[in-house]
Motif scaffolding. Sequence first.
Motif, PDB file in Angstrom:
ATOM      1  N   SER A 175       0.827  -1.203   0.000  1.00  0.00           N
ATOM      2  CA  SER A 175       0.000   0.000   0.000  1.00  0.00           C
ATOM      3  C   SER A 175       0.865   1.258   0.000  1.00  0.00           C
ATOM      4  O   SER A 175       1.909   1.305   0.663  1.00  0.00           O
ATOM      5  CB  SER A 175      -0.912  -0.001   1.235  1.00  0.00           C
ATOM      6  OG  SER A 175      -1.562   1.251   1.371  1.00  0.00           O
ATOM      7  N   HIS A 178       1.703   2.505   3.356  1.00  0.00           N
ATOM      8  CA  HIS A 178       2.535   1.667   4.231  1.00  0.00           C
ATOM      9  C   HIS A 178       3.760   2.462   4.687  1.00  0.00           C
ATOM     10  O   HIS A 178       4.338   3.239   3.913  1.00  0.00           O
ATOM     11  CB  HIS A 178       2.980   0.418   3.469  1.00  0.00           C
ATOM     12  CG  HIS A 178       3.518  -0.668   4.335  1.00  0.00           C
ATOM     13  ND1 HIS A 178       4.755  -0.603   4.935  1.00  0.00           N
ATOM     14  CD2 HIS A 178       2.988  -1.874   4.709  1.00  0.00           C
ATOM     15  CE1 HIS A 178       4.977  -1.708   5.629  1.00  0.00           C
ATOM     16  NE2 HIS A 178       3.917  -2.492   5.506  1.00  0.00           N
ATOM     17  N   ARG A 233      -4.926  -6.301  -6.612  1.00  0.00           N
ATOM     18  CA  ARG A 233      -4.574  -4.885  -6.458  1.00  0.00           C
ATOM     19  C   ARG A 233      -5.369  -4.173  -5.370  1.00  0.00           C
ATOM     20  O   ARG A 233      -4.778  -3.432  -4.577  1.00  0.00           O
ATOM     21  CB  ARG A 233      -4.733  -4.166  -7.801  1.00  0.00           C
ATOM     22  CG  ARG A 233      -3.721  -4.620  -8.840  1.00  0.00           C
ATOM     23  CD  ARG A 233      -3.978  -4.005 -10.200  1.00  0.00           C
ATOM     24  NE  ARG A 233      -3.099  -4.594 -11.203  1.00  0.00           N
ATOM     25  CZ  ARG A 233      -3.209  -4.369 -12.503  1.00  0.00           C
ATOM     26  NH1 ARG A 233      -4.175  -3.576 -12.953  1.00  0.00           N
ATOM     27  NH2 ARG A 233      -2.374  -4.944 -13.345  1.00  0.00           N
ATOM     28  N   PRO A 234      -6.699  -4.350  -5.277  1.00  0.00           N
ATOM     29  CA  PRO A 234      -7.422  -3.687  -4.189  1.00  0.00           C
ATOM     30  C   PRO A 234      -6.966  -4.139  -2.809  1.00  0.00           C
ATOM     31  O   PRO A 234      -6.933  -3.343  -1.865  1.00  0.00           O
ATOM     32  CB  PRO A 234      -8.884  -4.069  -4.444  1.00  0.00           C
ATOM     33  CG  PRO A 234      -8.951  -4.473  -5.876  1.00  0.00           C
ATOM     34  CD  PRO A 234      -7.623  -5.064  -6.193  1.00  0.00           C
ATOM     35  N   LEU A 235      -6.623  -5.427  -2.676  1.00  0.00           N
ATOM     36  CA  LEU A 235      -6.138  -5.924  -1.393  1.00  0.00           C
ATOM     37  C   LEU A 235      -4.849  -5.212  -0.992  1.00  0.00           C
ATOM     38  O   LEU A 235      -4.649  -4.851   0.176  1.00  0.00           O
ATOM     39  CB  LEU A 235      -5.901  -7.429  -1.466  1.00  0.00           C
ATOM     40  CG  LEU A 235      -7.138  -8.331  -1.552  1.00  0.00           C
ATOM     41  CD1 LEU A 235      -6.719  -9.764  -1.824  1.00  0.00           C
ATOM     42  CD2 LEU A 235      -7.960  -8.246  -0.277  1.00  0.00           C
ATOM     43  N   ALA A 237      -3.771  -2.195  -2.201  1.00  0.00           N
ATOM     44  CA  ALA A 237      -4.024  -0.762  -2.022  1.00  0.00           C
ATOM     45  C   ALA A 237      -4.656  -0.465  -0.663  1.00  0.00           C
ATOM     46  O   ALA A 237      -4.363   0.571  -0.046  1.00  0.00           O
ATOM     47  CB  ALA A 237      -4.911  -0.247  -3.147  1.00  0.00           C
ATOM     48  N   GLU A 238      -5.502  -1.368  -0.186  1.00  0.00           N
ATOM     49  CA  GLU A 238      -6.166  -1.156   1.102  1.00  0.00           C
ATOM     50  C   GLU A 238      -5.311  -1.594   2.284  1.00  0.00           C
ATOM     51  O   GLU A 238      -5.739  -1.482   3.439  1.00  0.00           O
ATOM     52  CB  GLU A 238      -7.498  -1.908   1.115  1.00  0.00           C
ATOM     53  CG  GLU A 238      -8.541  -1.337   0.176  1.00  0.00           C
ATOM     54  CD  GLU A 238      -8.918   0.103   0.521  1.00  0.00           C
ATOM     55  OE1 GLU A 238      -9.022   0.411   1.733  1.00  0.00           O
ATOM     56  OE2 GLU A 238      -9.087   0.912  -0.415  1.00  0.00           O
ATOM     57  N   GLY A 239      -4.117  -2.105   2.014  1.00  0.00           N
ATOM     58  CA  GLY A 239      -3.219  -2.477   3.094  1.00  0.00           C
ATOM     59  C   GLY A 239      -3.469  -3.823   3.711  1.00  0.00           C
ATOM     60  O   GLY A 239      -2.950  -4.124   4.791  1.00  0.00           O
ATOM     61  N   HIS A 240      -4.239  -4.687   3.028  1.00  0.00           N
ATOM     62  CA  HIS A 240      -4.536  -6.003   3.581  1.00  0.00           C
ATOM     63  C   HIS A 240      -3.387  -6.998   3.392  1.00  0.00           C
ATOM     64  O   HIS A 240      -3.311  -7.988   4.116  1.00  0.00           O
ATOM     65  CB  HIS A 240      -5.806  -6.571   2.957  1.00  0.00           C
ATOM     66  CG  HIS A 240      -7.034  -5.786   3.279  1.00  0.00           C
ATOM     67  ND1 HIS A 240      -7.488  -5.614   4.567  1.00  0.00           N
ATOM     68  CD2 HIS A 240      -7.904  -5.095   2.483  1.00  0.00           C
ATOM     69  CE1 HIS A 240      -8.586  -4.864   4.555  1.00  0.00           C
ATOM     70  NE2 HIS A 240      -8.848  -4.542   3.301  1.00  0.00           N
ATOM     71  N   GLY A 254      -2.747   4.084  -5.467  1.00  0.00           N
ATOM     72  CA  GLY A 254      -2.837   3.609  -4.098  1.00  0.00           C
ATOM     73  C   GLY A 254      -1.829   2.546  -3.736  1.00  0.00           C
ATOM     74  O   GLY A 254      -1.858   2.012  -2.621  1.00  0.00           O
TER      75      GLY A 254
END
Length: 318
Positions: A175, A178, A233-235, A237-240, A254
Amino acid sequence: MDLEIRHLRMICALAETGSVTRAAARLGLSQPAITSRLHHLENLVGATLFVRSRSGVEPTPLGSQVVARARIVLAEVDALLGDLRVPRGPDGVLRLGSVHVACVASIVGRVSEALPGREVSLRIEPSAALLAEALSRGHLDAALIGVIEGFDITLVAPVVSRTLVPRYPIFVALSAAHPLAAQEEISLADLREEAWISPPGADDGSLAALRASCRAAGYEPRVLYDAPSGAARPLVAEGHGVRLVDPSWPVPSGVSVRPLAGEPQVARLVVAWRRDRLSAACASALYRGLADAYGDHVDGNPAFSRWWRTHPEVHPLT
């Protein structure tokens, strides 16, 4: 002892992997066998070709010259093998496969330019092992295959191959928010507390290579997610989670994509084709088209662009 093709493949493998261990794994030989052959070759040449470095082995100035010429000779040998059969697909369509790298956006156009009059179909497959199987079964005529160092892919005749990019580093995506995202490079050890997204194509060694690299850094990675490349990619970008990525992809919104310190993960790209489907001339044109496609995207990530410009020895031989 006379100079043989196997000696040329050995020194190229040493130069591309930077390691006796990884060169031995690629060639299916023991480490003592690699070391013995290298000593015999150096005795034949009368000079040292490789020296030990902090990260493994590296060629001497003379060794670099020998490796460069060896690559040219091996390219000609592979082309000669292609001349043994003069082929063409039954309907004129070139059935091409590729791993999921940034240059897939340019492959059809560039290969069509290199092979005018041939229609190109494209199968994008994250697994190098599945691409190799499709080639052996005749479902594909040719493929651009990515190979993680230390986890070779077996190609069965009449499939032959030629190296496109002998060595490139794998980067890490995390992310943009991060705490490590602003660093020029990231130590794998600093990611010990992160959740990981499994690399695509786990059956070709990518997941095993991730685990091995993390273990070398002192921990077992927590692989919590399994997602196709786009879905991951969404995982990130959201920091998961964090994941290993091809370095030539443009950096998504992101997300931060950074080199790993010490290059603990490296790969190579090879062009493989069935010599009963492609003539030597067609295979050479295909190689040029894929080289152009790859070159179209080396500036997608500024960090990789800098690495690429300072490593001309890995640029495709066109």
